[in-house]
Design an enzyme around this catalytic site. Structure first.
Site, PDB file in Angstrom:
ATOM      1  N   GLY A 186      -4.370 -11.467  38.360  1.00 26.92           N
ATOM      2  CA  GLY A 186      -5.638 -11.967  37.814  1.00 26.92           C
ATOM      3  C   GLY A 186      -5.627 -13.479  37.699  1.00 26.92           C
ATOM      4  O   GLY A 186      -6.028 -14.027  36.669  1.00 26.92           O
ATOM      5  N   TYR A 224      -9.202  -1.459  24.073  1.00 31.17           N
ATOM      6  CA  TYR A 224      -8.487  -2.713  24.394  1.00 31.17           C
ATOM      7  C   TYR A 224      -7.247  -2.870  23.509  1.00 31.17           C
ATOM      8  O   TYR A 224      -6.149  -3.184  24.005  1.00 31.17           O
ATOM      9  CB  TYR A 224      -9.459  -3.881  24.198  1.00 31.17           C
ATOM     10  CG  TYR A 224      -8.913  -5.240  24.573  1.00 31.17           C
ATOM     11  CD1 TYR A 224      -8.799  -5.626  25.905  1.00 31.17           C
ATOM     12  CD2 TYR A 224      -8.534  -6.152  23.593  1.00 31.17           C
ATOM     13  CE1 TYR A 224      -8.315  -6.885  26.253  1.00 31.17           C
ATOM     14  CE2 TYR A 224      -8.049  -7.406  23.927  1.00 31.17           C
ATOM     15  CZ  TYR A 224      -7.942  -7.768  25.258  1.00 31.17           C
ATOM     16  OH  TYR A 224      -7.457  -9.017  25.593  1.00 31.17           O
ATOM     17  N   ALA A 236      -5.575  -0.564  21.927  1.00 33.99           N
ATOM     18  CA  ALA A 236      -4.563   0.447  22.282  1.00 33.99           C
ATOM     19  C   ALA A 236      -3.805  -0.004  23.530  1.00 33.99           C
ATOM     20  O   ALA A 236      -2.573   0.110  23.605  1.00 33.99           O
ATOM     21  CB  ALA A 236      -5.232   1.794  22.518  1.00 33.99           C
ATOM     22  N   LYS A 286      -3.329  -3.065  24.582  1.00 32.63           N
ATOM     23  CA  LYS A 286      -2.507  -4.250  24.315  1.00 32.63           C
ATOM     24  C   LYS A 286      -1.326  -3.917  23.391  1.00 32.63           C
ATOM     25  O   LYS A 286      -0.268  -4.555  23.479  1.00 32.63           O
ATOM     26  CB  LYS A 286      -3.372  -5.373  23.728  1.00 32.63           C
ATOM     27  CG  LYS A 286      -4.419  -5.908  24.706  1.00 32.63           C
ATOM     28  CD  LYS A 286      -3.783  -6.470  25.977  1.00 32.63           C
ATOM     29  CE  LYS A 286      -4.771  -7.175  26.884  1.00 32.63           C
ATOM     30  NZ  LYS A 286      -4.166  -7.738  28.082  1.00 32.63           N
ATOM     31  N   ILE A 332      -9.098 -17.220  22.992  1.00 29.99           N
ATOM     32  CA  ILE A 332      -8.920 -18.316  23.949  1.00 29.99           C
ATOM     33  C   ILE A 332     -10.243 -18.517  24.697  1.00 29.99           C
ATOM     34  O   ILE A 332     -10.904 -17.535  25.057  1.00 29.99           O
ATOM     35  CB  ILE A 332      -7.788 -17.966  24.954  1.00 29.99           C
ATOM     36  CG1 ILE A 332      -6.508 -17.472  24.223  1.00 29.99           C
ATOM     37  CG2 ILE A 332      -7.498 -19.133  25.881  1.00 29.99           C
ATOM     38  CD1 ILE A 332      -5.852 -18.453  23.298  1.00 29.99           C
ATOM     39  N   SER A 379      -2.165  -9.159  23.233  1.00 30.68           N
ATOM     40  CA  SER A 379      -3.244  -9.845  22.495  1.00 30.68           C
ATOM     41  C   SER A 379      -2.961  -9.736  21.000  1.00 30.68           C
ATOM     42  O   SER A 379      -2.337  -8.770  20.550  1.00 30.68           O
ATOM     43  CB  SER A 379      -4.583  -9.184  22.794  1.00 30.68           C
ATOM     44  OG  SER A 379      -5.570  -9.678  21.916  1.00 30.68           O
ATOM     45  N   SER A 419      -7.228 -15.936  39.441  1.00 35.71           N
ATOM     46  CA  SER A 419      -8.279 -16.785  40.035  1.00 35.71           C
ATOM     47  C   SER A 419      -9.097 -17.542  38.999  1.00 35.71           C
ATOM     48  O   SER A 419      -9.899 -18.398  39.348  1.00 35.71           O
ATOM     49  CB  SER A 419      -9.208 -15.932  40.912  1.00 35.71           C
ATOM     50  OG  SER A 419      -9.906 -15.009  40.107  1.00 35.71           O
ATOM     51  N   ARG A 420      -8.903 -17.236  37.728  1.00 37.44           N
ATOM     52  CA  ARG A 420      -9.662 -17.955  36.689  1.00 37.44           C
ATOM     53  C   ARG A 420      -8.971 -17.776  35.333  1.00 37.44           C
ATOM     54  O   ARG A 420      -7.970 -17.051  35.219  1.00 37.44           O
ATOM     55  CB  ARG A 420     -11.097 -17.432  36.617  1.00 37.44           C
ATOM     56  CG  ARG A 420     -11.181 -16.005  36.081  1.00 37.44           C
ATOM     57  CD  ARG A 420     -12.604 -15.521  36.002  1.00 37.44           C
ATOM     58  NE  ARG A 420     -12.719 -14.400  35.072  1.00 37.44           N
ATOM     59  CZ  ARG A 420     -13.792 -13.644  34.935  1.00 37.44           C
ATOM     60  NH1 ARG A 420     -14.845 -13.869  35.669  1.00 37.44           N
ATOM     61  NH2 ARG A 420     -13.815 -12.666  34.050  1.00 37.44           N
TER      62      ARG A 420
END
Ligand code: NAD
Length: 247
Positions: free
Chosen positions: A12, A155, A157, A159, A188, A142, A14-15
């Site tokens: 991931g 999310y 769960a 992380k 962030i 996270s 590209s950004r």
């Protein structure tokens, strides 16, 4: 930190945080491969920036939640590089909503990309790391994987799962000179948090002791350290980069 001769794969990339991580490693002299799923233009731009540091750069498309795509990606990388020394499992998504209304597909998709993606990518590189007796695996968890967050059971769960994965694998491969650590970013400034409504953003800032959102570079700095020889005796840890949200 001298990273010359090291090869890094950032999923991931590209950004957002992944891009900042890719550029931070390139700046330290590492060769950097970024994975992307659809943003070919973004990935091409990042590769141009990487090469600007006089290191090798390569972008490879793959959906990290699909085994055949991940294995093809690693094969393509191995045709061009000796092996991967540092894997940064960064790709991730959110599909937020209160639990009461959460659809099964929103649960599945988040777990598949955020957790199974880490399983697949790590599985595809770990054998070679064991053989070369060197490796760094850095997984992006996270802060909410540690403290929870309403509207994000899927999310959080995923992380929290990343943290369990990190600690268990760290124990399995420590004797092979491979470290496995997790980074737990707070909030962030990226496209992921850019979609939050203004009032929510404001209330989040109130919960951050440092009273500001973090920048992708704040996270990248910690990741480059964990990927360096200076962090060789750190494994199985969760490093919080969150302005003090979780202490
Ligand atoms: P982002 O949305 O900008 O970046 C996520 C990247 O992952 C994108 O490039 C996206 O295309 C890629 N991706 C998504 N699904 C993929 C798939 N199946 N295969 C390959 N690539 C895929 O968000 P970001 O904020 O840069 O997030 C990076 C990581 O940091 C994520 O794991 C995210 O969960 C985590 N994180 C972000 C924050 C934050 O506040 N931004 C906080 C804690 C953790």
């Amino acid at each position: 930190m001298d990273m010359k001769g090291k090869t890094v794969l950032v999923t991931g990339g590209s950004r957002g945080i992944g891009k900042a991580v890719a550029l931070a490693f390139a700046k330290e002299g590492a060769n950097v491969i970024i994975n992307y799923i659809s943003d070919e233009e973004g990935a091409t731009d990042v590769i141009k920036e990487i090469r600007g540091f006089n290191v090798e750069g390569l972008a490879v498309r793959a959906n990290v939640s699909k085994a055949e795509e991940v294995n093809r990606m690693i094969g393509e990388i191995e045709e061009n590089f000796d092996g991967i020394d540092i894997l940064v499992n960064n790709a991730g998504i959110t599909k937020d909503g209160l639990f009461i209304g959460m659809k099964e597909e929103d649960w599945d998709q988040v777990i598949e990309i955020n957790l199974k993606g880490i399983f697949l990518c790590t599985k595809a590189v770990i054998r070679k790391m064991i053989k070369q007796k060197y490796g760094r695996v850095i997984n992006i968890s996270s802060v909410v994987g540690v403290i929870g967050n309403p509207g994000q059971v899927n999310y959080c769960a995923s992380k929290a799962g990343v943290i369990g994965f990190t600690k268990s694998l760290a124990r399995e491969v420590a004797s092979r000179n491979i470290t496995v650590n997790a980074i737990a970013p707070g909030f962030i400034e990226t496209d992921m948090t850019g979609v939050l409504p203004q009032d929510i953003k404001k209330s989040i800032v109130g919960t951050i002791p440092m009273k500001r959102y973090g920048k992708p570079e704040d996270v990248a700095n910690a990741i480059v350290f964990l990927g360096s020889s200076k962090a060789g005796y750190i494994t199985g840890q969760v490093i919080h980069v969150d302005g003090g949200m979780a202490m």
